[in-house]
Enzyme design. Sequence first.
Site, PDB file in Angstrom:
ATOM      1  N   LYS A   1      -8.436   5.764  -2.436  1.00  0.00           N
ATOM      2  CA  LYS A   1      -8.368   7.231  -2.473  1.00  0.00           C
ATOM      3  C   LYS A   1      -7.068   7.738  -3.085  1.00  0.00           C
ATOM      4  O   LYS A   1      -7.058   8.734  -3.797  1.00  0.00           O
ATOM      5  CB  LYS A   1      -8.543   7.811  -1.071  1.00  0.00           C
ATOM      6  CG  LYS A   1      -9.940   7.662  -0.503  1.00  0.00           C
ATOM      7  CD  LYS A   1     -10.067   8.417   0.818  1.00  0.00           C
ATOM      8  CE  LYS A   1     -11.466   8.338   1.377  1.00  0.00           C
ATOM      9  NZ  LYS A   1     -11.589   9.087   2.660  1.00  0.00           N
ATOM     10  N   GLY A   2      -5.956   7.104  -2.756  1.00  0.00           N
ATOM     11  CA  GLY A   2      -4.684   7.494  -3.347  1.00  0.00           C
ATOM     12  C   GLY A   2      -4.234   8.893  -2.980  1.00  0.00           C
ATOM     13  O   GLY A   2      -3.650   9.589  -3.797  1.00  0.00           O
TER      14      GLY A   2
ATOM     15  N   THR B   1       8.046  -6.949  -5.665  1.00  0.00           N
ATOM     16  CA  THR B   1       8.060  -7.686  -4.407  1.00  0.00           C
ATOM     17  C   THR B   1       7.719  -6.754  -3.257  1.00  0.00           C
ATOM     18  O   THR B   1       7.960  -5.542  -3.333  1.00  0.00           O
ATOM     19  CB  THR B   1       9.422  -8.347  -4.140  1.00  0.00           C
ATOM     20  OG1 THR B   1       9.316  -9.195  -2.993  1.00  0.00           O
ATOM     21  CG2 THR B   1      10.512  -7.315  -3.870  1.00  0.00           C
ATOM     22  N   HIS B   2       7.153  -7.333  -2.194  1.00  0.00           N
ATOM     23  CA  HIS B   2       6.976  -6.626  -0.926  1.00  0.00           C
ATOM     24  C   HIS B   2       7.888  -7.220   0.152  1.00  0.00           C
ATOM     25  O   HIS B   2       7.831  -6.791   1.312  1.00  0.00           O
ATOM     26  CB  HIS B   2       5.531  -6.737  -0.430  1.00  0.00           C
ATOM     27  CG  HIS B   2       4.529  -6.034  -1.280  1.00  0.00           C
ATOM     28  ND1 HIS B   2       4.695  -4.742  -1.733  1.00  0.00           N
ATOM     29  CD2 HIS B   2       3.315  -6.438  -1.748  1.00  0.00           C
ATOM     30  CE1 HIS B   2       3.646  -4.382  -2.444  1.00  0.00           C
ATOM     31  NE2 HIS B   2       2.796  -5.389  -2.478  1.00  0.00           N
TER      32      HIS B   2
ATOM     33  N   ARG C   1       6.076   5.132   1.652  1.00  0.00           N
ATOM     34  CA  ARG C   1       4.936   6.013   1.943  1.00  0.00           C
ATOM     35  C   ARG C   1       4.821   6.187   3.448  1.00  0.00           C
ATOM     36  O   ARG C   1       5.178   5.287   4.216  1.00  0.00           O
ATOM     37  CB  ARG C   1       3.655   5.393   1.380  1.00  0.00           C
ATOM     38  CG  ARG C   1       2.403   6.240   1.493  1.00  0.00           C
ATOM     39  CD  ARG C   1       1.196   5.466   0.995  1.00  0.00           C
ATOM     40  NE  ARG C   1       0.003   6.300   0.861  1.00  0.00           N
ATOM     41  CZ  ARG C   1      -1.205   5.855   0.537  1.00  0.00           C
ATOM     42  NH1 ARG C   1      -1.375   4.539   0.320  1.00  0.00           N
ATOM     43  NH2 ARG C   1      -2.229   6.674   0.431  1.00  0.00           N
TER      44      ARG C   1
ATOM     45  N   LYS D   1       0.813  -1.216   0.000  1.00  0.00           N
ATOM     46  CA  LYS D   1       0.000   0.000   0.000  1.00  0.00           C
ATOM     47  C   LYS D   1       0.846   1.266   0.000  1.00  0.00           C
ATOM     48  O   LYS D   1       0.524   2.265   0.652  1.00  0.00           O
ATOM     49  CB  LYS D   1      -0.981   0.012   1.188  1.00  0.00           C
ATOM     50  CG  LYS D   1      -1.793  -1.272   1.348  1.00  0.00           C
ATOM     51  CD  LYS D   1      -2.393  -1.754   0.034  1.00  0.00           C
ATOM     52  CE  LYS D   1      -3.419  -0.798  -0.549  1.00  0.00           C
ATOM     53  NZ  LYS D   1      -3.938  -1.284  -1.871  1.00  0.00           N
ATOM     54  N   SER D   2       1.927   1.220  -0.780  1.00  0.00           N
ATOM     55  CA  SER D   2       2.853   2.353  -0.823  1.00  0.00           C
ATOM     56  C   SER D   2       3.055   2.902  -2.232  1.00  0.00           C
ATOM     57  O   SER D   2       4.020   3.638  -2.472  1.00  0.00           O
ATOM     58  CB  SER D   2       4.206   1.944  -0.224  1.00  0.00           C
ATOM     59  OG  SER D   2       4.083   1.560   1.124  1.00  0.00           O
TER      60      SER D   2
ATOM     61  N   PHE E   1      -4.138   8.890 -10.513  1.00  0.00           N
ATOM     62  CA  PHE E   1      -4.998   8.000  -9.745  1.00  0.00           C
ATOM     63  C   PHE E   1      -6.368   7.864 -10.411  1.00  0.00           C
ATOM     64  O   PHE E   1      -6.920   6.762 -10.496  1.00  0.00           O
ATOM     65  CB  PHE E   1      -5.154   8.519  -8.313  1.00  0.00           C
ATOM     66  CG  PHE E   1      -5.949   7.600  -7.434  1.00  0.00           C
ATOM     67  CD1 PHE E   1      -5.364   6.501  -6.824  1.00  0.00           C
ATOM     68  CD2 PHE E   1      -7.307   7.810  -7.231  1.00  0.00           C
ATOM     69  CE1 PHE E   1      -6.096   5.637  -6.029  1.00  0.00           C
ATOM     70  CE2 PHE E   1      -8.048   6.959  -6.437  1.00  0.00           C
ATOM     71  CZ  PHE E   1      -7.444   5.868  -5.839  1.00  0.00           C
ATOM     72  N   LYS E   2      -6.901   8.978 -10.909  1.00  0.00           N
ATOM     73  CA  LYS E   2      -8.217   8.968 -11.547  1.00  0.00           C
ATOM     74  C   LYS E   2      -8.255   8.028 -12.740  1.00  0.00           C
ATOM     75  O   LYS E   2      -9.197   7.227 -12.895  1.00  0.00           O
ATOM     76  CB  LYS E   2      -8.579  10.387 -11.986  1.00  0.00           C
ATOM     77  CG  LYS E   2      -9.922  10.501 -12.697  1.00  0.00           C
ATOM     78  CD  LYS E   2     -10.193  11.935 -13.129  1.00  0.00           C
ATOM     79  CE  LYS E   2     -11.503  12.051 -13.894  1.00  0.00           C
ATOM     80  NZ  LYS E   2     -11.755  13.451 -14.347  1.00  0.00           N
TER      81      LYS E   2
ATOM     82  N   SER F   1      -4.711   2.411   4.734  1.00  0.00           N
ATOM     83  CA  SER F   1      -4.934   1.738   3.460  1.00  0.00           C
ATOM     84  C   SER F   1      -4.826   0.222   3.611  1.00  0.00           C
ATOM     85  O   SER F   1      -5.603  -0.530   3.001  1.00  0.00           O
ATOM     86  CB  SER F   1      -3.914   2.241   2.428  1.00  0.00           C
ATOM     87  OG  SER F   1      -4.145   1.672   1.160  1.00  0.00           O
TER      88      SER F   1
ATOM     89  N   PHE G   1      -9.762  -1.728  -4.666  1.00  0.00           N
ATOM     90  CA  PHE G   1      -8.310  -1.864  -4.538  1.00  0.00           C
ATOM     91  C   PHE G   1      -7.657  -0.489  -4.571  1.00  0.00           C
ATOM     92  O   PHE G   1      -6.771  -0.187  -3.776  1.00  0.00           O
ATOM     93  CB  PHE G   1      -7.766  -2.741  -5.674  1.00  0.00           C
ATOM     94  CG  PHE G   1      -6.265  -2.810  -5.704  1.00  0.00           C
ATOM     95  CD1 PHE G   1      -5.564  -3.618  -4.828  1.00  0.00           C
ATOM     96  CD2 PHE G   1      -5.539  -2.044  -6.613  1.00  0.00           C
ATOM     97  CE1 PHE G   1      -4.183  -3.668  -4.843  1.00  0.00           C
ATOM     98  CE2 PHE G   1      -4.156  -2.090  -6.646  1.00  0.00           C
ATOM     99  CZ  PHE G   1      -3.471  -2.905  -5.755  1.00  0.00           C
TER     100      PHE G   1
END
Length: 317
Positions: free
Chosen positions: A280-281, A107-108, A152, A48-49, A251-252, A160, A277
Amino acid sequence: MELIQDGLHQRLEYVKGVPLIKYFAEALGPLESFQARPDDLLISTYPKSGTTWVSQILDMIYQNGDLDKCHRAPIFMRVPFLEFKAPGVPSGLETLKDTPAPRLLKTHLPLALVPQTLLDQKVKFQLLRRLRWEDHLSLRVQDCSEVVYVARNAKDVAVSYHHFYQMAKVHPDPGTWDSFLEKFMAGEVCYGSWYQHVREWWELSCTHPVLYLFYEDMKENPKREIQKILEFVGRSLPEDTLDFIVQHTSFKEMKKNPMTNYSTLPKELMDHSISPFMRKGTAGDWKTTFTVAQNERFDADYEEKMAGCSLSFRSQL
């Protein structure tokens, strides 16, 4: 979809002290034999970054801004997720077999679980800091893999991540926001501690240059940050193409694009009716969720865990 339903909401499994989704933990064995290629580029983030965002940016750069080519497949097929595994869909390694060079990888994983081939001394990591980019241009002489890391601020990540836990059914039940925040602060969520994750990749720059980007910088001035990425990967594009990439990685645009918004996955894996998913971003949305008491407790804990680290985050713009 019965296999997926049977496998949902299982407890996290610990691998080298790191909690992981059961399926992802199972994928680490086969991942040990993964071999990086010199022209691979690894996108690494804590969840979520901005992972999908920078993945789409890089794919558009690799395709010279050709949006039709970027519509060839969903983002998780164009940028294989190394440790991904779930019933009913191809694993990251299976997707990787059909990915032509030069490959973008995602990767995370924290450093302790990253395949050794990506941490070998022969593998190149590039460093991008706000004030020291020019100092590191000379490090681009090696013919080896590159890495982009995106970080982030922790508060927005926590909010998020709670929404993501709810809609992505491979996670355990997240419980209430209050209980989830406690787990996040303790590193008892999938992929473990945010604090350790962002610090260890930052500190790796002492021995391996790493391209380190900040989500908030990307929100503030996406064109500036994309220009940095372009320079990093050694490519140049016309100004109008760069502007086109900025527009179509907003983002939109990405939220309504089925090739980036994960709407093509089965509802049994991701239920967008619970939370999209791409939600808001924004930077600073944590203020709509944190209570005053939670914020004060979080700030005190943050100061303790990040003591002595030169990393600086903006929690709002």
